[in-house]
Design a protein around this motif. Sequence first.
Motif, PDB file in Angstrom:
ATOM      1  N   THR A 113      -5.709  -3.665  -1.045  1.00 18.89           N
ATOM      2  CA  THR A 113      -6.814  -3.799  -0.212  1.00 18.89           C
ATOM      3  C   THR A 113      -6.969  -5.198   0.040  1.00 18.89           C
ATOM      4  OG1 THR A 113      -9.151  -3.353  -0.047  1.00 18.89           O
ATOM      5  CG2 THR A 113      -8.214  -3.873  -2.266  1.00 18.89           C
ATOM      6  N   LEU A 142      -3.913   8.713  -7.785  1.00 20.20           N
ATOM      7  CA  LEU A 142      -2.964   7.881  -6.992  1.00 20.20           C
ATOM      8  C   LEU A 142      -1.777   7.862  -8.269  1.00 20.20           C
ATOM      9  CD1 LEU A 142      -3.367   6.607  -4.142  1.00 20.20           C
ATOM     10  CD2 LEU A 142      -5.486   7.125  -5.604  1.00 20.20           C
ATOM     11  N   ILE A 151      -1.980   3.782  -0.442  1.00 25.29           N
ATOM     12  CA  ILE A 151      -3.159   3.679   0.591  1.00 25.29           C
ATOM     13  C   ILE A 151      -3.258   2.187   0.783  1.00 25.29           C
ATOM     14  CG2 ILE A 151      -5.724   3.654   0.977  1.00 25.29           C
ATOM     15  CD1 ILE A 151      -5.991   6.245  -0.872  1.00 25.29           C
ATOM     16  N   ASN A 152      -2.973   2.121   2.116  1.00 27.66           N
ATOM     17  CA  ASN A 152      -3.449   0.420   2.307  1.00 27.66           C
ATOM     18  C   ASN A 152      -4.690   0.381   3.158  1.00 27.66           C
ATOM     19  OD1 ASN A 152      -2.174  -2.238   3.029  1.00 27.66           O
ATOM     20  ND2 ASN A 152      -2.697  -1.372   5.269  1.00 27.66           N
ATOM     21  N   ASN A 153      -5.804  -0.373   2.605  1.00 28.54           N
ATOM     22  CA  ASN A 153      -7.203  -0.678   3.163  1.00 28.54           C
ATOM     23  C   ASN A 153      -7.366  -1.955   3.651  1.00 28.54           C
ATOM     24  OD1 ASN A 153      -9.903  -0.089   3.405  1.00 28.54           O
ATOM     25  ND2 ASN A 153     -10.169  -1.158   1.664  1.00 28.54           N
ATOM     26  N   LEU A 196     -13.467  -1.953  -1.645  1.00 29.56           N
ATOM     27  CA  LEU A 196     -12.673  -0.784  -2.351  1.00 29.56           C
ATOM     28  C   LEU A 196     -13.770  -0.321  -3.087  1.00 29.56           C
ATOM     29  CD1 LEU A 196     -10.687   1.211  -3.111  1.00 29.56           C
ATOM     30  CD2 LEU A 196      -9.617  -0.607  -4.398  1.00 29.56           C
ATOM     31  N   ILE A 224      -2.580   1.473  -4.549  1.00 26.20           N
ATOM     32  CA  ILE A 224      -3.392   0.930  -3.363  1.00 26.20           C
ATOM     33  C   ILE A 224      -3.592  -0.680  -3.073  1.00 26.20           C
ATOM     34  CG2 ILE A 224      -5.903   0.760  -2.536  1.00 26.20           C
ATOM     35  CD1 ILE A 224      -6.597   2.896  -4.690  1.00 26.20           C
ATOM     36  N   GLY A 253       0.717  -1.191  -0.012  1.00 27.75           N
ATOM     37  CA  GLY A 253       0.049   0.096   0.037  1.00 27.75           C
ATOM     38  C   GLY A 253       0.762   1.135   0.096  1.00 27.75           C
ATOM     39  N   LEU A 264      -2.686  -1.331  -8.562  1.00 26.48           N
ATOM     40  CA  LEU A 264      -3.697  -1.910  -7.430  1.00 26.48           C
ATOM     41  C   LEU A 264      -3.504  -3.272  -7.157  1.00 26.48           C
ATOM     42  CD1 LEU A 264      -6.342  -1.760  -6.031  1.00 26.48           C
ATOM     43  CD2 LEU A 264      -7.850  -1.976  -8.196  1.00 26.48           C
TER      44      LEU A 264
END
Length: 208
Positions: free
Chosen positions: A61, A47, A33-35, A70, A59, A30, A88
């Motif tokens: 997820t 991004l 962003i780390n979900n 997501l 990202i 991530g 992703l």
Amino acid sequence: GGRGGGINNDGGTLTLSNVTVSGNNAGGRGGGINNDGGTLTLTNATLSGNKANQAGGGIWTGFYWTDGTLRLAFSTLTDNSAASGGGLMIESGTTELRGVILSGNTANTGPECAGRLTSRGHNLIRSNASCTFTPQATDILGRDAGLAPLADNGGPVATHLPNPGSPVLNRVPAGNCINLEGRPVARDARGVARPQGGNCEIGAVERN
């Protein structure tokens, strides 16, 4: 850190609109962003230029106490890098895309995306070699998005403006310029009205 170079969403609910997440690094997963088991909803998001040493340059997820969710609408993931899932990485859970650009990311496995996702149409994915999904008739596969570098194109955030001749231009009928909840996406990340002309652009920004 190990995960979430820009943002780490550990099991929470995070909704972001008209944002750019850029220039972050994660030692693990991530980069942007780390979900981790959360619900992440992005609209008009860019991004760009994020890096993860392991997975999910833009990202990541997946699971924490529960699988991640997501939801990406009219967003641009480009120029991110990782060992796998350059743009992703979907480890588990539910991922839905509408009007999303995945192009110009790099990874040893799955340069644009890796894992299982659901297309809701009008996406451009340059390489879907490591993504599992059922393409919609309106999706564009195997083509570069033709984006200019990240720059100040007006508005509060930096964006990647589509170049003239880009395949993302005027691809989405005005009635389909909606997010995954069915609400109109009436402006782009800069606040410029959508559409410019008859149809909307794929991604976070209109070319006007």
